[in-house]
Scaffold this active site. Structure first.
Site, PDB file in Angstrom:
ATOM      1  N   ALA A 131       0.866  -1.171   0.000  1.00  0.00           N
ATOM      2  CA  ALA A 131       0.000   0.000   0.000  1.00  0.00           C
ATOM      3  C   ALA A 131       0.907   1.227   0.000  1.00  0.00           C
ATOM      4  CB  ALA A 131      -0.884  -0.021   1.236  1.00  0.00           C
ATOM      5  N   GLY A 141       0.628  -4.893   1.072  1.00  0.00           N
ATOM      6  CA  GLY A 141      -0.544  -5.034   0.202  1.00  0.00           C
ATOM      7  C   GLY A 141      -0.272  -5.839  -1.053  1.00  0.00           C
ATOM      8  N   GLU A 194      -0.562  -9.348   0.015  1.00  0.00           N
ATOM      9  CA  GLU A 194      -1.996  -9.569   0.261  1.00  0.00           C
ATOM     10  C   GLU A 194      -2.780  -9.693  -1.049  1.00  0.00           C
ATOM     11  OE1 GLU A 194      -1.924  -6.107   2.848  1.00  0.00           O
ATOM     12  OE2 GLU A 194      -2.841  -7.308   4.428  1.00  0.00           O
ATOM     13  N   GLU A 212       4.287  -4.511   7.769  1.00  0.00           N
ATOM     14  CA  GLU A 212       3.446  -3.501   8.429  1.00  0.00           C
ATOM     15  C   GLU A 212       3.831  -3.231   9.873  1.00  0.00           C
ATOM     16  OE1 GLU A 212       2.355  -5.932   6.515  1.00  0.00           O
ATOM     17  OE2 GLU A 212       0.878  -5.162   5.085  1.00  0.00           O
TER      18      GLU A 212
HETATM   19  N1  DAK Z   1       4.499   3.203  -1.054  1.00  0.00           N
HETATM   20  C1  DAK Z   1       4.816   4.342  -1.713  1.00  0.00           C
HETATM   21  N2  DAK Z   1       5.903   4.458  -2.484  1.00  0.00           N
HETATM   22  C2  DAK Z   1       6.698   3.413  -2.613  1.00  0.00           C
HETATM   23  C3  DAK Z   1       6.435   2.181  -1.957  1.00  0.00           C
HETATM   24  C4  DAK Z   1       5.264   2.095  -1.150  1.00  0.00           C
HETATM   25  N3  DAK Z   1       4.884   0.986  -0.536  1.00  0.00           N
HETATM   26  N4  DAK Z   1       7.426   1.313  -2.279  1.00  0.00           N
HETATM   27  C5  DAK Z   1       8.250   1.981  -3.090  1.00  0.00           C
HETATM   28  N5  DAK Z   1       7.835   3.229  -3.295  1.00  0.00           N
HETATM   29  C6  DAK Z   1       8.450   4.286  -4.111  1.00  0.00           C
HETATM   30  C7  DAK Z   1       9.656   4.887  -3.415  1.00  0.00           C
HETATM   31  O1  DAK Z   1       9.252   5.858  -2.509  1.00  0.00           O
HETATM   32  C8  DAK Z   1      10.420   5.449  -4.595  1.00  0.00           C
HETATM   33  O2  DAK Z   1       9.810   6.653  -4.981  1.00  0.00           O
HETATM   34  P1  DAK Z   1      10.709   7.949  -5.400  1.00  0.00           P
HETATM   35  O3  DAK Z   1      11.560   8.214  -4.228  1.00  0.00           O
HETATM   36  O4  DAK Z   1      11.485   7.483  -6.602  1.00  0.00           O
HETATM   37  O5  DAK Z   1       9.698   9.015  -5.692  1.00  0.00           O
HETATM   38  C9  DAK Z   1      10.157   4.446  -5.692  1.00  0.00           C
HETATM   39  O6  DAK Z   1       8.991   3.701  -5.286  1.00  0.00           O
HETATM   40  C10 DAK Z   1      11.290   3.447  -5.860  1.00  0.00           C
HETATM   41  O7  DAK Z   1      11.576   2.907  -4.594  1.00  0.00           O
HETATM   42  P2  DAK Z   1      13.056   2.830  -3.986  1.00  0.00           P
HETATM   43  O8  DAK Z   1      13.894   3.952  -4.480  1.00  0.00           O
HETATM   44  O9  DAK Z   1      12.912   2.687  -2.520  1.00  0.00           O
HETATM   45  O10 DAK Z   1      13.570   1.486  -4.657  1.00  0.00           O
HETATM   46  P3  DAK Z   1      14.606   0.422  -4.038  1.00  0.00           P
HETATM   47  O11 DAK Z   1      14.845  -0.566  -5.107  1.00  0.00           O
HETATM   48  O12 DAK Z   1      15.767   1.122  -3.419  1.00  0.00           O
HETATM   49  O13 DAK Z   1      13.815  -0.275  -2.836  1.00  0.00           O
HETATM   50  C11 DAK Z   1      11.898  -1.392  -1.828  1.00  0.00           C
HETATM   51  C12 DAK Z   1      12.677  -1.054  -3.150  1.00  0.00           C
HETATM   52  C13 DAK Z   1      10.619  -2.109  -2.248  1.00  0.00           C
HETATM   53  C14 DAK Z   1      12.748  -2.350  -0.985  1.00  0.00           C
HETATM   54  C15 DAK Z   1      11.613  -0.082  -1.070  1.00  0.00           C
HETATM   55  O14 DAK Z   1      11.007   0.843  -1.962  1.00  0.00           O
HETATM   56  C16 DAK Z   1      10.677  -0.304   0.076  1.00  0.00           C
HETATM   57  O15 DAK Z   1      11.078  -0.767   1.149  1.00  0.00           O
HETATM   58  N6  DAK Z   1       9.400   0.071  -0.120  1.00  0.00           N
HETATM   59  C17 DAK Z   1       8.400  -0.055   0.920  1.00  0.00           C
HETATM   60  C18 DAK Z   1       7.948  -1.465   0.988  1.00  0.00           C
HETATM   61  C19 DAK Z   1       6.951  -1.693   2.088  1.00  0.00           C
HETATM   62  O16 DAK Z   1       7.238  -1.488   3.270  1.00  0.00           O
HETATM   63  N7  DAK Z   1       5.750  -2.101   1.683  1.00  0.00           N
HETATM   64  C20 DAK Z   1       4.684  -2.380   2.602  1.00  0.00           C
HETATM   65  C21 DAK Z   1       3.868  -1.159   2.760  1.00  0.00           C
HETATM   66  S1  DAK Z   1       2.758  -1.343   4.081  1.00  0.00           S
HETATM   67  C22 DAK Z   1      -4.135  -0.763   6.092  1.00  0.00           C
HETATM   68  C23 DAK Z   1      -4.224  -0.800   4.722  1.00  0.00           C
HETATM   69  C24 DAK Z   1      -3.207  -1.372   4.002  1.00  0.00           C
HETATM   70  C25 DAK Z   1      -2.106  -1.868   4.612  1.00  0.00           C
HETATM   71  C26 DAK Z   1      -2.043  -1.843   6.001  1.00  0.00           C
HETATM   72  C27 DAK Z   1      -3.071  -1.296   6.765  1.00  0.00           C
HETATM   73  N8  DAK Z   1      -5.157  -0.111   6.844  1.00  0.00           N
HETATM   74  C28 DAK Z   1      -5.608   1.114   6.314  1.00  0.00           C
HETATM   75  C29 DAK Z   1      -5.394  -0.543   8.155  1.00  0.00           C
HETATM   76  C30 DAK Z   1      -0.998  -2.300   3.868  1.00  0.00           C
HETATM   77  C31 DAK Z   1       0.226  -1.871   4.250  1.00  0.00           C
HETATM   78  C32 DAK Z   1       1.362  -1.995   3.390  1.00  0.00           C
HETATM   79  O17 DAK Z   1       1.333  -2.485   2.305  1.00  0.00           O
END
Ligand code: DAK
Length: 258
Positions: free
Chosen positions: A63, A108, A111, A131
């Site tokens: 997400a 997400g 998921e 998360e």
């Molecule tokens: N959200 C927004 N932007 C994201 C993103 C994300 N999840 N993942 C990557 N990006 C963006 C980065 O910010 C970057 O944008 P710019 O800086 O270029 O503008 C671009 O994608 C490229 O990312 P990186 O530069 O970081 O690329 P790397 O290869 O260095 O790293 C990475 C890739 C996937 C390891 C890293 O981007 C990363 O750690 N991303 C976050 C992954 C993550 O933690 N995903 C889980 C998100 S939490 C709920 C509803 C939904 C959910 C929970 C609760 N409720 C409302 C209760 C779900 C939660 C989630 O999914």
């Protein structure tokens, strides 16, 4: 649709989440486009769907963290409901859906893959539920579907520790059905979808329903449901065609979804 592309390849529909700059992260706009594309699929001329992510690096990196970073409790609830409604629609979609996991499947993204019937991964796929490290719980069904897919113990380990699971480990723990080199992933998914598409569509639909609904029931209710769904098949043109062909020691004609 802006963030989600659709391509029809014979009887197979290919849905691509296309927000490559943000590694296909899901915000409300992406979720809305995904729902609209799923709603528009013609299930009379499509027998299997594949969902994948644009680019070489990511299925869906979760997400959208930036969008979630300032959410109030009420906005969080609405966002979670939006995602859950779309993913439940995918889970209950009448025909099978394969997730072609071509890279990051985080939060997400993991998921979303879990709401599909079958997950096939590329060698560079990486799964996690990060998360808890971001101060939230999984919000698009992760606590529910991950435990149902790989068992409570492994799911709890993944969710409590936020550990990343590589493709080979995902295969070992039953999170994915198969792993292929990245350049073969889509071909293999299309092959698998083709095998599904060749079988009698009415029967395949009832099988999906029986498995998904049956998993939520006790065994007596489950086998009763199976009998009800089975009874929708005898008398269809496809059933008559297949069984007559067997009796006459020949191949059936192609199935017609009637
Ligand atoms: N959200 C927004 N932007 C994201 C993103 C994300 N999840 N993942 C990557 N990006 C963006 C980065 O910010 C970057 O944008 P710019 O800086 O270029 O503008 C671009 O994608 C490229 O990312 P990186 O530069 O970081 O690329 P790397 O290869 O260095 O790293 C990475 C890739 C996937 C390891 C890293 O981007 C990363 O750690 N991303 C976050 C992954 C993550 O933690 N995903 C889980 C998100 S939490 C709920 C509803 C939904 C959910 C929970 C609760 N409720 C409302 C209760 C779900 C939660 C989630 O999914």
């Amino acid at each position: 649709m802006g963030y989600v592309k659709y391509e029809q390849k014979d009887l197979i529909g290919i849905v691509t989440i296309d927000r490559e700059k943000a590694l296909n992260a899901l915000n409300d706009a992406v979720l809305a486009d995904l729902e609209a594309v799923i709603d528009a699929i013609d299930t009379n001329k499509t027998r299997c769907v594949i969902i994948t992510g644009a680019g070489q690096k990511s299925f869906v990196a979760g997400a959208d963290i930036a969008a979630m970073s300032t959410m109030t409790k009420a906005q969080g609830w609405a966002f979670s409901k939006h995602g859950n409604d779309v993913f439940r629609k995918i889970e209950k979609f009448p025909i099978p859906i394969i997730a072609a996991v071509n890279g990051f499947a985080l939060g997400g993204g993991c998921e979303l893959s879990l709401s599909c019937d079958i997950r096939i991964a590329s060698e560079n796929a990486l799964f996690a539920q990060p998360e808890a490290g971001l101060g939230i719980t999984p919000g698009f069904g992760g606590t529910q579907r991950l435990a149902r897919t790989i068992g409570a113990g492994k799911a709890k380990e993944m969710i409590y520790t936020c550990s990343k699971v590589k493709a080979e480990e995902a295969l070992r723990i039953g999170l994915v059905n198969a792993v292929y080199p990245a350049d073969q992933l889509m071909d293999e998914c299309i092959k698998l979808a083709g095998k599904i598409a060749r079988n009698a569509p009415i029967a395949v639909r009832q099988c999906k329903k029986a498995i998904n609904m049956g998993l939520q029931m006790d065994i007596d209710s489950g086998v009763a449901l199976e009998a009800d769904l089975f009874s929708l098949c005898p008398g269809t043109k496809d059933q008559r065609n297949a069984m007559t062909a067997f009796c006459e020691k020949r191949k059936p004609d192609p199935f017609i979804n009637e």
